[in-house]
Design an enzyme around this catalytic site. Structure first.
Site, PDB file in Angstrom:
ATOM      1  N   ASP A  29       0.822  -1.216   0.000  1.00  0.00           N
ATOM      2  CA  ASP A  29       0.000   0.000   0.000  1.00  0.00           C
ATOM      3  C   ASP A  29       0.856   1.267   0.000  1.00  0.00           C
ATOM      4  O   ASP A  29       1.983   1.259   0.491  1.00  0.00           O
ATOM      5  CB  ASP A  29      -0.902  -0.024   1.242  1.00  0.00           C
ATOM      6  N   HIS A  46       3.122   3.099  -8.770  1.00  0.00           N
ATOM      7  CA  HIS A  46       3.033   1.649  -8.971  1.00  0.00           C
ATOM      8  C   HIS A  46       4.331   1.115  -9.595  1.00  0.00           C
ATOM      9  O   HIS A  46       4.807   0.042  -9.241  1.00  0.00           O
ATOM     10  CB  HIS A  46       1.838   1.309  -9.862  1.00  0.00           C
ATOM     11  N   GLU A  76     -11.654  -5.402  -5.663  1.00  0.00           N
ATOM     12  CA  GLU A  76     -12.263  -4.057  -5.552  1.00  0.00           C
ATOM     13  C   GLU A  76     -11.489  -3.020  -6.393  1.00  0.00           C
ATOM     14  O   GLU A  76     -11.998  -1.923  -6.660  1.00  0.00           O
ATOM     15  CB  GLU A  76     -12.288  -3.591  -4.087  1.00  0.00           C
ATOM     16  N   ASN A  77     -10.273  -3.345  -6.791  1.00  0.00           N
ATOM     17  CA  ASN A  77      -9.452  -2.354  -7.514  1.00  0.00           C
ATOM     18  C   ASN A  77      -9.978  -2.029  -8.921  1.00  0.00           C
ATOM     19  O   ASN A  77      -9.546  -1.061  -9.539  1.00  0.00           O
ATOM     20  CB  ASN A  77      -7.983  -2.799  -7.595  1.00  0.00           C
ATOM     21  N   SER A 205      -8.377  -5.322   4.531  1.00  0.00           N
ATOM     22  CA  SER A 205      -8.799  -5.072   3.147  1.00  0.00           C
ATOM     23  C   SER A 205      -9.030  -6.334   2.322  1.00  0.00           C
ATOM     24  O   SER A 205      -8.532  -6.462   1.190  1.00  0.00           O
ATOM     25  CB  SER A 205      -7.769  -4.179   2.432  1.00  0.00           C
TER      26      SER A 205
HETATM   27  C1  FPP Z   1      -1.949   0.139  -3.314  1.00  0.00           C
HETATM   28  O1  FPP Z   1      -1.480   1.467  -3.250  1.00  0.00           O
HETATM   29  C2  FPP Z   1      -1.314  -0.549  -4.422  1.00  0.00           C
HETATM   30  C3  FPP Z   1      -1.956  -1.171  -5.431  1.00  0.00           C
HETATM   31  C4  FPP Z   1      -3.426  -1.235  -5.523  1.00  0.00           C
HETATM   32  C5  FPP Z   1      -1.214  -1.810  -6.530  1.00  0.00           C
HETATM   33  C6  FPP Z   1       0.039  -2.545  -6.138  1.00  0.00           C
HETATM   34  C7  FPP Z   1       0.731  -2.976  -7.357  1.00  0.00           C
HETATM   35  C8  FPP Z   1       2.072  -2.950  -7.567  1.00  0.00           C
HETATM   36  C9  FPP Z   1       3.055  -2.567  -6.549  1.00  0.00           C
HETATM   37  C10 FPP Z   1       2.639  -3.349  -8.887  1.00  0.00           C
HETATM   38  C11 FPP Z   1       1.971  -4.551  -9.489  1.00  0.00           C
HETATM   39  C12 FPP Z   1       2.837  -5.188 -10.410  1.00  0.00           C
HETATM   40  C13 FPP Z   1       3.256  -6.468 -10.361  1.00  0.00           C
HETATM   41  C14 FPP Z   1       4.377  -6.837 -11.193  1.00  0.00           C
HETATM   42  C15 FPP Z   1       2.683  -7.476  -9.491  1.00  0.00           C
HETATM   43  P1  FPP Z   1      -2.486   2.652  -3.573  1.00  0.00           P
HETATM   44  O2  FPP Z   1      -2.447   2.887  -5.037  1.00  0.00           O
HETATM   45  O3  FPP Z   1      -3.826   2.339  -3.034  1.00  0.00           O
HETATM   46  O4  FPP Z   1      -1.801   3.818  -2.790  1.00  0.00           O
HETATM   47  P2  FPP Z   1      -2.543   5.006  -2.023  1.00  0.00           P
HETATM   48  O5  FPP Z   1      -3.357   4.374  -0.930  1.00  0.00           O
HETATM   49  O6  FPP Z   1      -1.394   5.794  -1.479  1.00  0.00           O
HETATM   50  O7  FPP Z   1      -3.357   5.751  -3.012  1.00  0.00           O
END
Ligand code: FPP
Length: 249
Positions: A29, A46, A76-77, A205
């Site tokens: 996260d 990301h 949910e994403n 989550s």
């Molecule tokens: C949550 O942070 C992160 C995600 C929903 C995506 C995680 C994915 C990666 C790290 C890369 C995926 C790639 C591979 C190769 C598996 P957020 O976007 O919700 O952060 P925030 O809460 O600060 O907005």
């Protein structure tokens, strides 16, 4: 002032090699906040998150962790803006295209938790290829949770068990916790000993709802793209000083 001349020495973290968690699961996260702080688009967060995956996987392997589960995309994403969703799909494809040979050379076994049939065809194909090529490797298992939701996983397991019951493949008295676990995406993967969530949020989550029954949790304010080897050591060190009682005394 004498105090200003004395540099604070960093406490050295020494891990107990006899008590390394077998399975660590991470909710990656804080990518968006990491990007916002730098005036960058969220997708750059990301992308930086993928760098953290590289670091942490390498270190986890070195330490002797046997299973590493990473929550990369939840059921949910899909609610996120279309271009963020497609950037995440593209990152996954890019990751395997660039890294699969190296992962395979290092003996990594790729597993996926989640319904990959709902992903764009190219992402589904790359995943199937990565799982197939690495399935007989003997090294660390990298279990990527992609289009994964804990409730969805449990519902699917219940439906499959009901089907098997209807088709006389299973009796009611055979259904116990071990049997049920075999119907989950994480079949044959032990429950996580330690679940890490960076970025300051302290919630589960919809992650590994069945499997986290006796997991230890470790939270920190670091955003995932900044997460490094030292943070992993800190989490394991804390884990090693917990008293796991599994309901006993
Ligand atoms: C949550 O942070 C992160 C995600 C929903 C995506 C995680 C994915 C990666 C790290 C890369 C995926 C790639 C591979 C190769 C598996 P957020 O976007 O919700 O952060 P925030 O809460 O600060 O907005």
């Amino acid at each position: 002032m004498i105090g200003s001349f004395i540099k604070k020495k960093k406490k050295e973290i020494v891990l107990d090699k006899e008590n390394i968690p077998e399975h660590i699961a991470i909710i990656m996260d804080g990518n968006g906040r990491w990007a916002r702080k730098r005036n960058l688009p969220r997708t750059m967060g990301h992308r930086a998150g993928v760098e953290a995956i590289r670091r942490v996987l390498k270190e986890a392997d070195k330490i002797g962790i046997k299973y590493l589960t990473l929550y990369a995309f939840s059921t949910e994403n899909w609610k996120r803006p279309k271009d963020e969703v497609s950037a995440l799909m593209n990152l996954l494809v890019e990751y395997f295209k660039k890294e699969l040979a190296e992962l395979n050379k290092n003996g990594v076994v790729i597993r996926i938790s989640g319904d990959i049939t709902k992903l764009p065809k190219i992402a589904e194909e790359e995943i199937i290829k990565a799982v197939e090529i690495t399935k007989n490797n003997k090294g660390i298992v990298l279990n990527l949770a992609f289009n994964y939701g804990g409730r969805d996983e449990i519902l699917r397991a219940v439906k499959t068990i009901a089907e098997d019951y209807k088709n006389n493949k299973i009796n009611l008295d055979e259904i116990d916790e071990d049997k049920f676990s075999n119907y989950l995406y994480t079949c044959n993967i032990p429950d996580p000993d330690l679940i890490i969530r960076p970025s300051g949020e302290q919630r589960i989550s919809n992650f590994l709802l069945w499997q986290c029954a006796y997991s230890e949790f470790w939270y920190s304010d670091i955003c995932w793209p900044d997460f490094n080897e030292e943070h992993l050591h800190m989490a394991i060190y804390d884990f090693q000083h917990r008293n796991r009682r599994y309901g006993g005394i």
